[in-house]
Motif scaffolding. Structure first.
Motif, mmCIF file in Angstrom:
data_model
loop_
_atom_site.group_PDB
_atom_site.id
_atom_site.type_symbol
_atom_site.label_atom_id
_atom_site.label_comp_id
_atom_site.label_asym_id
_atom_site.label_seq_id
_atom_site.Cartn_x
_atom_site.Cartn_y
_atom_site.Cartn_z
ATOM 1 N N ASN A 68 0.830 -1.191 0.000
ATOM 2 C CA ASN A 68 0.000 0.000 0.000
ATOM 3 C C ASN A 68 0.872 1.251 0.000
ATOM 4 O O ASN A 68 0.569 2.228 -0.691
ATOM 5 N N LEU A 69 1.977 1.199 0.747
ATOM 6 C CA LEU A 69 2.893 2.339 0.787
ATOM 7 C C LEU A 69 3.387 2.662 -0.631
ATOM 8 O O LEU A 69 3.334 3.803 -1.073
ATOM 9 N N GLU A 70 3.827 1.620 -1.340
ATOM 10 C CA GLU A 70 4.323 1.816 -2.704
ATOM 11 C C GLU A 70 3.247 2.425 -3.589
ATOM 12 O O GLU A 70 3.494 3.354 -4.354
ATOM 13 N N LYS A 71 2.037 1.890 -3.450
ATOM 14 C CA LYS A 71 0.909 2.359 -4.251
ATOM 15 C C LYS A 71 0.675 3.845 -4.020
ATOM 16 O O LYS A 71 0.517 4.627 -4.941
ATOM 17 N N GLN A 72 0.654 4.218 -2.722
ATOM 18 C CA GLN A 72 0.350 5.603 -2.371
ATOM 19 C C GLN A 72 1.458 6.538 -2.851
ATOM 20 O O GLN A 72 1.182 7.631 -3.335
ATOM 21 N N VAL A 73 2.708 6.091 -2.719
ATOM 22 C CA VAL A 73 3.816 6.939 -3.156
ATOM 23 C C VAL A 73 3.732 7.165 -4.663
ATOM 24 O O VAL A 73 3.846 8.300 -5.146
ATOM 25 N N ALA A 194 -9.521 3.109 -5.276
ATOM 26 C CA ALA A 194 -9.060 4.368 -4.691
ATOM 27 C C ALA A 194 -7.972 5.019 -5.533
ATOM 28 O O ALA A 194 -7.802 6.230 -5.516
ATOM 29 N N LEU A 195 -7.241 4.218 -6.291
ATOM 30 C CA LEU A 195 -6.132 4.785 -7.045
ATOM 31 C C LEU A 195 -6.600 5.487 -8.314
ATOM 32 O O LEU A 195 -5.912 6.338 -8.853
ATOM 33 N N ASN A 196 -7.756 5.094 -8.797
ATOM 34 C CA ASN A 196 -8.279 5.715 -10.007
ATOM 35 C C ASN A 196 -9.675 6.257 -9.740
ATOM 36 O O ASN A 196 -10.667 5.598 -10.016
#
Lengths: 360, 191
Positions: A68-73, A194-196
């Protein structure tokens, strides 16, 4: 020399040297603190307690996974990438998240654009803005007499009302956005991603969601957005680029409704005329209230319908209710309650405001 | 912090690599702190996302700072507060008007970590009985290891006020803990 003999638990906790010794396992401190311990044997237990506390508090177990950290960054990095030079109108659309894009764009292309944005009609009309999108679009028109179910590439489902149309890009996700253009009326059940985030552009109003369900209805004069589940944010399209106007963005929660007037570009918040129960009442008795204080009744309604109820708890402190409610619509329930205790209510800004003179 | 001044300058001049490492260095801290202020994880990651994108967008107009971490924590705190104000309903569903959430996780986290130690249970229990603000200051001081100066920045109060609040909080914590130990002792003796 500090007065360690006077030291309490909190003094050890707040002693910077002591804390560093415990937390950073600073060996240089070993001798010193062993000496203090020997010198003040009655402080031994307190020191032990302080160490335990500090160690316990210092263990941070993050709830955030590496993934999740990687995704958010990468999400942040993508939204802050410098915009590629693109046609004006398209940039106008895609700069919700990255205000940088608009700032750079205006700087880069100078007065021309800002002049255009002020003097041209905003791209609020369905045909106008669909035609400006530079990627191939797919359009679906409902020419039947009943609702039509449309499945979008991301799995979201749109119930398109008769004589309504939507358009979206063939490659559905662009620049980390899912974008749909609407004319008419449609109910959206959006897959969570959430990412898109999912955007609906309708008659001058932008609706932004992550994953939720809601209805949008456009007419000549206004756009209505009614939330069924999740959270939805709406913003006038003309305000997308201006950071100062971002606070005109309205957040809607279930059973709340936004009405956007296309004429004066104003959004107002209201409540659905027929709010749905979001959850079942917690208690077995449901809406059966036997001599219950009114704040309990309101709390139950708030929870079940997700609609804030505002009242003066001091004035209404003595009001209690003995009433059995079941499947009546929300506003009928409110009518019954307010008549029973001699109160009145009005709907304002997405909330119910109850006024009462109190009860004896 | 000399280093922070340097990093901040590079970030302001548009260095993407520095920006990225700044995000990586602080994301987890911000997330863990934010978790205590707002339960909705999507709303939280949105807040952090918007925090960094706004920083990037406005980097040329930002002042200098030698304290990046407290600066970020403070900005996040403000953002979450605003977000909560906008979505009033979420406040009412999220229990309480105080910002700092009464976090059951502190307790469960302590219990689950390493050995399920009796002391740790007690610490979690006592912590729970403190007010949100008291829990927040303990969090910032001992979980995040911020200095009093930095806590003052985050909470927007003066340094003496931080020292005062910390002292009162820890004294209260001690008294409650002693009372608990006393109760347990009585309980054991009475068996």
């Amino acid at each position: 020399m500090k007065y360690y003999d006077k030291y309490n638990l909190e003094d050890f906790l707040l002693d910077e040297n002591f804390r560093l010794w415990v937390v950073q396992k600073d060996q240089a401190g070993d001798d010193f603190w062993a000496r203090i311990e020997g010198q003040y044997p009655d402080k031994k237990i307190i020191m032990q307690q302080a160490r335990e506390l500090l160690l316990t508090w210092n263990q941070t177990h993050s709830e955030l996974s590496e993934d999740n950290l990687e995704k958010q960054v990468s999400r942040i990095l993508t939204s802050t990438e410098a915009p590629v030079i693109q046609p004006v109108a398209f940039n106008f659309m895609r700069t919700w998240v990255s205000v940088a894009a608009s700032v750079l764009l205006i700087l880069a292309t100078g007065w021309g654009i800002s002049w255009k944005m002020q003097h041209e009609e905003p791209a609020s009309d369905y045909r106008q803005y669909v035609s400006r999108v530079p990627v191939p679009m797919k359009e679906i028109v409902n020419q039947t007499g009943k609702k039509m179910s449309v499945k979008l590439p991301d799995g979201s489902v749109v119930a398109l009302s008769p004589a309504s149309r939507i358009s979206y890009a063939h490659t559905f996700i662009n620049n980390k956005k899912r974008e749909v253009y609407l004319s008419g009326e449609a109910f959206f059940d959006v897959e969570k991603d959430a990412l898109n985030p999912f955007f609906v552009y309708a008659h001058g109003l932008v609706t932004r969601v992550v994953g939720t369900s809601f209805l949008i209805k456009t007419t000549e004069a206004n756009v209505e957005v009614l939330v069924r589940s999740g959270r939805v944010s709406v913003l006038a399209m003309k305000d997308i680029d201006s950071q100062n106007n971002r606070n005109t963005e309205l957040l809607l929660t279930p059973n709340q409704q936004a009405i956007f007037s296309t004429k004066d570009n104003l959004i107002s918040k209201s409540i659905s005329s027929m709010p749905l129960e979001l959850i079942k009442p917690e208690t077995q008795s449901g809406f059966v209230f036997q001599d219950q204080p009114v704040h309990k009744v309101f709390a139950t309604l708030e929870k079940v319908y997700g609609i804030p109820i505002v009242y003066d708890s001091a004035v209404m402190e003595k009001c209690s209710l003995h009433v059995e409610l079941s499947n009546e619509p929300f506003f009928t329930k409110l009518d019954i309650i307010s008549q029973t205790i001699g109160a009145s209510y009005r709907v304002s800004d997405g909330q119910v405001v109850v006024s009462s003179e109190g009860c004896d | 912090m000399e280093n922070d001044v340097h990093i901040w300058q590079k970030f302001k001049s548009g260095d993407r690599a520095v920006f990225e490492s700044m995000i990586r260095d602080h994301y987890r801290t911000l997330f863990d702190y934010g978790k205590k202020l707002i339960t909705d994880q999507d709303a939280l990651t949105d807040c952090i996302h918007d925090l960094f994108t706004t920083l990037w967008d406005r980097r040329e107009f930002l002042g200098t700072t030698d304290q990046i971490k407290p600066y970020l924590l403070k900005s996040l705190r403000n953002r979450i507060f605003k977000e909560k104000q906008r979505s009033t309903i979420f406040i009412s569903l999220e229990d309480g008007d105080e910002l700092f959430l009464n976090d059951e996780n502190i307790e469960s986290r302590i219990i689950s970590s390493e050995h399920t130690d009796e002391t740790k249970k007690q610490i979690g229990y006592v912590l729970h009985t403190l007010t949100h603000r008291q829990q927040e200051i303990i969090y910032l001081k001992f979980y995040e290891n911020l200095t009093n100066d930095q806590i003052a920045t985050v909470l927007g109060i003066t340094r003496p006020a931080v020292a005062n609040l910390l002292h009162i909080t820890l004294k209260l914590f001690r008294e409650k803990w002693e009372a608990l130990l006393h109760t347990i002792l009585l309980f054991i003796l009475s068996i």
